[in-house]
Scaffold this active site. Structure first.
Site, PDB file in Angstrom:
ATOM      1  N   HIS A 296       0.643  -1.192  -0.016  1.00  0.00           N
ATOM      2  CA  HIS A 296      -0.095  -0.135  -0.128  1.00  0.00           C
ATOM      3  C   HIS A 296       0.779   1.257   0.061  1.00  0.00           C
ATOM      4  O   HIS A 296       1.744   1.271   0.799  1.00  0.00           O
ATOM      5  CB  HIS A 296      -0.775  -0.131   1.226  1.00  0.00           C
ATOM      6  CG  HIS A 296      -2.062  -1.179   1.120  1.00  0.00           C
ATOM      7  ND1 HIS A 296      -1.736  -2.487   1.364  1.00  0.00           N
ATOM      8  CD2 HIS A 296      -3.305  -0.880   0.948  1.00  0.00           C
ATOM      9  CE1 HIS A 296      -3.031  -3.054   1.074  1.00  0.00           C
ATOM     10  NE2 HIS A 296      -3.876  -2.070   0.936  1.00  0.00           N
TER      11      HIS A 296
ATOM     12  N   GLU B 153      -9.525   8.005  -3.373  1.00  0.00           N
ATOM     13  CA  GLU B 153      -9.899   7.744  -2.066  1.00  0.00           C
ATOM     14  C   GLU B 153      -8.802   8.856  -1.154  1.00  0.00           C
ATOM     15  O   GLU B 153      -9.632   9.545  -0.228  1.00  0.00           O
ATOM     16  CB  GLU B 153      -9.352   6.412  -1.416  1.00  0.00           C
ATOM     17  CG  GLU B 153     -10.028   5.108  -2.102  1.00  0.00           C
ATOM     18  CD  GLU B 153      -9.416   3.933  -2.261  1.00  0.00           C
ATOM     19  OE1 GLU B 153     -10.030   3.171  -2.689  1.00  0.00           O
ATOM     20  OE2 GLU B 153      -8.096   3.718  -2.220  1.00  0.00           O
ATOM     21  N   GLN B 154      -8.123   9.130  -1.558  1.00  0.00           N
ATOM     22  CA  GLN B 154      -6.952   9.999  -0.874  1.00  0.00           C
ATOM     23  C   GLN B 154      -7.684  11.362  -1.013  1.00  0.00           C
ATOM     24  O   GLN B 154      -7.470  12.243  -0.239  1.00  0.00           O
ATOM     25  CB  GLN B 154      -5.587   9.913  -1.132  1.00  0.00           C
ATOM     26  CG  GLN B 154      -5.075   8.507  -0.806  1.00  0.00           C
ATOM     27  CD  GLN B 154      -3.457   8.528  -0.578  1.00  0.00           C
ATOM     28  OE1 GLN B 154      -2.823   9.528  -0.378  1.00  0.00           O
ATOM     29  NE2 GLN B 154      -2.825   7.511  -0.682  1.00  0.00           N
TER      30      GLN B 154
ATOM     31  N   ALA C 122      -9.331   5.535   3.589  1.00  0.00           N
ATOM     32  CA  ALA C 122      -9.513   6.944   3.526  1.00  0.00           C
ATOM     33  C   ALA C 122     -10.801   7.611   3.237  1.00  0.00           C
ATOM     34  O   ALA C 122     -11.097   8.434   3.771  1.00  0.00           O
ATOM     35  CB  ALA C 122      -8.402   7.579   2.394  1.00  0.00           C
TER      36      ALA C 122
HETATM   37  N1  LIG Z   1      -1.693   3.724   3.214  1.00  0.00           N
HETATM   38  C1  LIG Z   1      -3.142   3.831   3.059  1.00  0.00           C
HETATM   39  O1  LIG Z   1      -4.014   3.502   3.781  1.00  0.00           O
HETATM   40  N2  LIG Z   1      -3.386   3.838   1.497  1.00  0.00           N
HETATM   41  C2  LIG Z   1      -4.478   3.622   0.965  1.00  0.00           C
HETATM   42  N3  LIG Z   1      -5.879   3.815   1.905  1.00  0.00           N
HETATM   43  C3  LIG Z   1      -6.842   4.137   1.162  1.00  0.00           C
HETATM   44  O2  LIG Z   1      -8.084   4.393   1.380  1.00  0.00           O
HETATM   45  N4  LIG Z   1      -6.373   4.258  -0.145  1.00  0.00           N
HETATM   46  C4  LIG Z   1      -5.009   4.104  -0.162  1.00  0.00           C
HETATM   47  O3  LIG Z   1      -4.263   4.558  -1.136  1.00  0.00           O
END
Ligand SMILES: NC(=O)N[C@H]1NC(=O)NC1=O
Length: 156
Positions: free
Chosen positions: A50, A70-71, A106
């Site tokens: 990730h 997401e981010q 996220a």
């Molecule tokens: N580090 C991490 O949680 N990365 C992820 N989480 C998320 O919801 N999308 C991501 O890229």
């Protein structure tokens, strides 16, 4: 076929067609063997796929489309320089302590909660943190799957 994903990325396909380790060594759980070294290594390997939240890949524009969405939804694409620096410091401390990146779904969070949760989880015990991080991976995968199926994530 597109270009292969850069190192440090997982792709949606790996969640939907995961290696056996994802369910076997990774997210499943056979009571009694949950902490066998190879199982833990498999689980940590999944976590290390990730990208950091608000990390280098986001700055460089090399995140997968899903991760970016997401981010971005959590406001991590519009952090101030100070917020970015603080998150980078916490991410680095977290990785140094646990050996894998801080993972959080996220889409269920926002920028303030991400930082709060990161600071809180830094103080957790490694075995507990491993379980929490794997739970977040499940949430991320569940949300992505729900998107693909146009389904309610709670009903999957
Ligand atoms: N580090 C991490 O949680 N990365 C992820 N989480 C998320 O919801 N999308 C991501 O890229």
């Amino acid at each position: 076929m597109g270009a292969p994903a850069p190192p440090g990325h997982y792709r949606l396909g790996t969640l939907l067609h995961p290696p056996a380790a994802f369910f076997g060594a990774g997210l499943g759980g056979v009571p009694g063997s949950a902490y066998a070294p190879s199982r833990v290594r498999g689980q940590e390997g999944i976590l290390r796929c990730h990208p950091d939240l608000a990390g280098r890949e986001l700055q460089q524009g090399t995140l997968t489309a899903e991760s970016r969405r997401e981010q971005s939804g959590a406001g991590l694409t519009s952090l101030s320089a100070d917020e970015r620096l603080r998150l980078a410091e916490l991410n680095a401390q977290y990785r140094a302590r646990f050996g894998f990146p801080f993972i959080l779904a996220a889409r269920l969070s926002d920028r303030a909660a991400v930082q709060r949760e990161l600071a809180r989880r830094l103080l957790c015990l490694p075995a507990q943190e491993l379980r929490t991080a794997l739970g977040e991976v499940k949430k991320i995968g569940g949300l992505r799957l729900a998107d693909l199926l146009c389904a309610d994530p709670a009903k999957l």
